[in-house]
Design an enzyme around this catalytic site. Structure first.
Site, short mmCIF file in Angstrom:
data_model
loop_
_atom_site.label_atom_id
_atom_site.label_comp_id
_atom_site.label_asym_id
_atom_site.label_seq_id
_atom_site.Cartn_x
_atom_site.Cartn_y
_atom_site.Cartn_z
N HIS A 162 -35.30 24.24 -11.08
CA HIS A 162 -35.97 23.29 -11.97
C HIS A 162 -37.00 22.50 -11.19
O HIS A 162 -36.73 22.03 -10.09
CB HIS A 162 -34.97 22.35 -12.65
CG HIS A 162 -34.02 21.66 -11.72
ND1 HIS A 162 -32.91 22.29 -11.19
CD2 HIS A 162 -34.01 20.42 -11.20
CE1 HIS A 162 -32.26 21.46 -10.40
NE2 HIS A 162 -32.90 20.31 -10.37
N ASN A 201 -35.86 20.55 -5.54
CA ASN A 201 -34.81 20.30 -4.56
C ASN A 201 -34.05 21.60 -4.31
O ASN A 201 -33.68 22.30 -5.25
CB ASN A 201 -33.83 19.24 -5.10
CG ASN A 201 -34.45 17.85 -5.15
OD1 ASN A 201 -35.21 17.49 -4.25
ND2 ASN A 201 -34.15 17.10 -6.19
N ARG A 221 -36.65 16.09 -21.06
CA ARG A 221 -36.58 14.84 -20.29
C ARG A 221 -35.29 14.76 -19.50
O ARG A 221 -34.22 15.14 -20.00
CB ARG A 221 -36.71 13.62 -21.21
CG ARG A 221 -38.09 13.55 -21.83
CD ARG A 221 -38.36 12.27 -22.57
NE ARG A 221 -39.59 12.42 -23.33
CZ ARG A 221 -40.81 12.21 -22.85
NH1 ARG A 221 -40.98 11.80 -21.61
NH2 ARG A 221 -41.87 12.41 -23.61
N ASP A 222 -35.41 14.27 -18.26
CA ASP A 222 -34.24 14.08 -17.41
C ASP A 222 -33.36 12.99 -18.01
O ASP A 222 -33.82 11.97 -18.47
CB ASP A 222 -34.68 13.69 -15.98
CG ASP A 222 -33.56 13.87 -14.97
OD1 ASP A 222 -33.69 14.77 -14.12
OD2 ASP A 222 -32.56 13.10 -15.03
N ILE A 223 -32.04 13.22 -17.95
CA ILE A 223 -31.09 12.28 -18.54
C ILE A 223 -31.02 10.97 -17.74
O ILE A 223 -30.61 9.94 -18.28
CB ILE A 223 -29.70 12.95 -18.66
CG1 ILE A 223 -28.88 12.33 -19.76
CG2 ILE A 223 -28.95 12.95 -17.35
CD1 ILE A 223 -27.66 13.13 -20.15
N HIS A 236 -39.07 19.06 -11.07
CA HIS A 236 -39.11 17.71 -11.65
C HIS A 236 -40.59 17.31 -11.74
O HIS A 236 -41.31 17.38 -10.74
CB HIS A 236 -38.46 16.69 -10.72
CG HIS A 236 -37.00 16.88 -10.46
ND1 HIS A 236 -36.04 16.03 -10.95
CD2 HIS A 236 -36.33 17.81 -9.73
CE1 HIS A 236 -34.85 16.42 -10.53
NE2 HIS A 236 -34.99 17.50 -9.78
N VAL A 258 -27.86 20.82 -9.62
CA VAL A 258 -27.72 21.86 -10.64
C VAL A 258 -28.28 23.16 -10.09
O VAL A 258 -29.45 23.21 -9.68
CB VAL A 258 -28.47 21.47 -11.94
CG1 VAL A 258 -28.29 22.56 -13.00
CG2 VAL A 258 -28.00 20.12 -12.47
P1 5GP Z 1 -31.44 18.03 -8.87
O1 5GP Z 1 -30.82 16.83 -8.22
O2 5GP Z 1 -30.49 19.20 -8.95
O3 5GP Z 1 -32.77 18.41 -8.30
O4 5GP Z 1 -31.77 17.57 -10.35
C1 5GP Z 1 -30.91 17.70 -11.42
C2 5GP Z 1 -31.40 16.74 -12.47
O5 5GP Z 1 -30.78 17.06 -13.70
C3 5GP Z 1 -31.06 15.28 -12.19
O6 5GP Z 1 -32.25 14.52 -12.10
C4 5GP Z 1 -30.17 14.87 -13.36
O7 5GP Z 1 -30.41 13.54 -13.80
C5 5GP Z 1 -30.53 15.89 -14.41
N1 5GP Z 1 -29.45 16.21 -15.36
C6 5GP Z 1 -28.16 16.49 -15.04
N2 5GP Z 1 -27.46 16.75 -16.15
C7 5GP Z 1 -28.33 16.65 -17.19
C8 5GP Z 1 -28.20 16.82 -18.60
O8 5GP Z 1 -27.13 17.13 -19.14
N3 5GP Z 1 -29.31 16.64 -19.36
C9 5GP Z 1 -30.52 16.31 -18.80
N4 5GP Z 1 -31.54 16.15 -19.63
N5 5GP Z 1 -30.69 16.15 -17.47
C10 5GP Z 1 -29.60 16.31 -16.69
#
Ligand code: 5GP
Length: 114
Positions: A100, A87, A29-31, A102, A96
């Site tokens: 990944h 993304n 799950r996303d944080i 979503h 990140v």
């Molecule tokens: P991006 O913006 O790179 O597509 O998505 C990165 C996602 O990783 C974001 O939605 C963010 O909330 C999530 N995220 C960042 N750090 C952590 C973490 O430590 N744990 C979890 N579960 N999600 C994270």
């Protein structure tokens, strides 16, 4: 290669709320969820982003995409529907550098995420 937060989650060095794991993927799950259900699915074989898929000899894309669909079905999203987002780079808000997907669902979603 740079160790991201998702490398550490995959190694169990940082806790995560796991929803599924198999030989290909890890899903958690996303944080900071943007929808009632917001799960991230990462391949165990690392790529930095969607833009690297063209050179992804090491990653079985069929297994990766099948696993994403399987996770969505485990989450109970199949009937009402869901969205899968990847993304890449700054304009898309990639934060990140570990590929990944979503999975977003649990409510009607607008065309864009905001
Ligand atoms: P991006 O913006 O790179 O597509 O998505 C990165 C996602 O990783 C974001 O939605 C963010 O909330 C999530 N995220 C960042 N750090 C952590 C973490 O430590 N744990 C979890 N579960 N999600 C994270």
């Amino acid at each position: 290669m740079n160790q991201t937060i998702f490398d550490k989650i995959l190694r169990g060095e940082i806790p995560s709320d796991k929803v599924y794991e198999d030989e290909w993927v890890y899903a958690f799950r996303d944080i900071a969820p943007r929808a009632p259900v917001h799960v991230l699915v990462i391949p165990k074989k690392k790529l930095k982003s969607f833009a690297e898929l063209g050179s992804a000899d090491s990653l079985d894309l069929g297994e990766y995409f099948k696993a994403i669909a399987h996770v969505a079905s485990i989450l109970g999203l199949e009937n009402d529907g869901y969205r899968v987002i990847f993304n890449h780079g700054e304009n898309a808000g990639q934060t990140v550098d570990y590929l990944h997907g979503h999975i977003l669902g649990g409510r009607p979603l607008g065309f864009l995420a905001h």
